[in-house]
Design an enzyme around this catalytic site. Structure first.
Site, PDB file in Angstrom:
ATOM      1  N   TYR A  51       0.814  -1.179   0.050  1.00  0.00           N
ATOM      2  CA  TYR A  51      -0.085   0.072  -0.028  1.00  0.00           C
ATOM      3  C   TYR A  51       0.947   1.194  -0.128  1.00  0.00           C
ATOM      4  O   TYR A  51       0.383   2.261   0.529  1.00  0.00           O
ATOM      5  CB  TYR A  51      -0.873   0.069   0.980  1.00  0.00           C
ATOM      6  CG  TYR A  51      -2.058  -1.002   1.226  1.00  0.00           C
ATOM      7  CD1 TYR A  51      -2.997  -0.999   0.312  1.00  0.00           C
ATOM      8  CD2 TYR A  51      -1.994  -1.995   1.898  1.00  0.00           C
ATOM      9  CE1 TYR A  51      -4.186  -1.928   0.053  1.00  0.00           C
ATOM     10  CE2 TYR A  51      -2.957  -3.130   1.823  1.00  0.00           C
ATOM     11  CZ  TYR A  51      -4.078  -3.104   0.882  1.00  0.00           C
ATOM     12  OH  TYR A  51      -5.047  -3.711   0.853  1.00  0.00           O
ATOM     13  N   GLU A 132       2.786  -7.589  -7.775  1.00  0.00           N
ATOM     14  CA  GLU A 132       2.122  -8.096  -6.561  1.00  0.00           C
ATOM     15  C   GLU A 132       2.389  -9.583  -6.451  1.00  0.00           C
ATOM     16  O   GLU A 132       2.622 -10.001  -5.155  1.00  0.00           O
ATOM     17  CB  GLU A 132       0.607  -7.790  -6.581  1.00  0.00           C
ATOM     18  CG  GLU A 132       0.578  -6.193  -6.390  1.00  0.00           C
ATOM     19  CD  GLU A 132      -1.181  -6.067  -6.857  1.00  0.00           C
ATOM     20  OE1 GLU A 132      -1.955  -6.790  -7.067  1.00  0.00           O
ATOM     21  OE2 GLU A 132      -1.403  -4.873  -6.536  1.00  0.00           O
TER      22      GLU A 132
END
Length: 143
Positions: A51, A132
């Protein structure tokens, strides 16, 4: 159509509600293939990296706290145009705005923070998916 692999994170709300199998079944019914799957607790460092685009925002601590309420399930999922198709299956990020029949519309939080407690995270593009997957899976964990 392009063969792609995406990252899905079953968030703590999905894990605590026992929705992982139900949602996974929806993905498999679409013909997507599981290439990697594991359960893990997310460290502060991993969450700050994942994040990084919001880590300096005042609301980030609540995101971190939520994502550490329980383990999450990380899933590497492969299929034709899987990134866009998964995002369509999930519906909008805000569960309150998600139509019935979408995963978030059927299972997302309608009372509380519907943008955070929305069952799953999914990669939003090919480059994001690659980064990711590398972030959540070690070498040899995606088949």
């Amino acid at each position: 159509m392009a063969l792609e692999t995406t990252l899905i994170l079953f968030k703590p709300d999905a894990v605590s509600k026992g929705l992982v199998g139900t949602v996974l079944n929806r993905f498999e019914k679409e013909g997507f293939k599981i290439r990697g799957m594991k359960m893990l607790y997310l460290s502060d460092e991993l969450l700050a990296d994942h994040y990084s685009h919001i880590a300096d925002k005042p609301f980030f601590p609540s995101v971190r706290d939520f994502m550490q309420e329980s383990p999450v399930v990380a899933l590497a999922l492969e299929g034709e145009d899987v990134i866009a198709r998964v995002r369509d299956l999930l519906g909008p990020t805000d569960s309150k705005a998600a139509a019935a029949g979408t995963i978030r519309g059927d299972f997302g939080d309608k009372e509380g923070d519907a943008k955070m407690r929305n069952v799953c995270h999914a990669s939003d593009g090919v480059e994001a998916a690659a980064a990711e997957i590398k972030r959540f899976f070690k070498e040899g964990e995606v088949f």
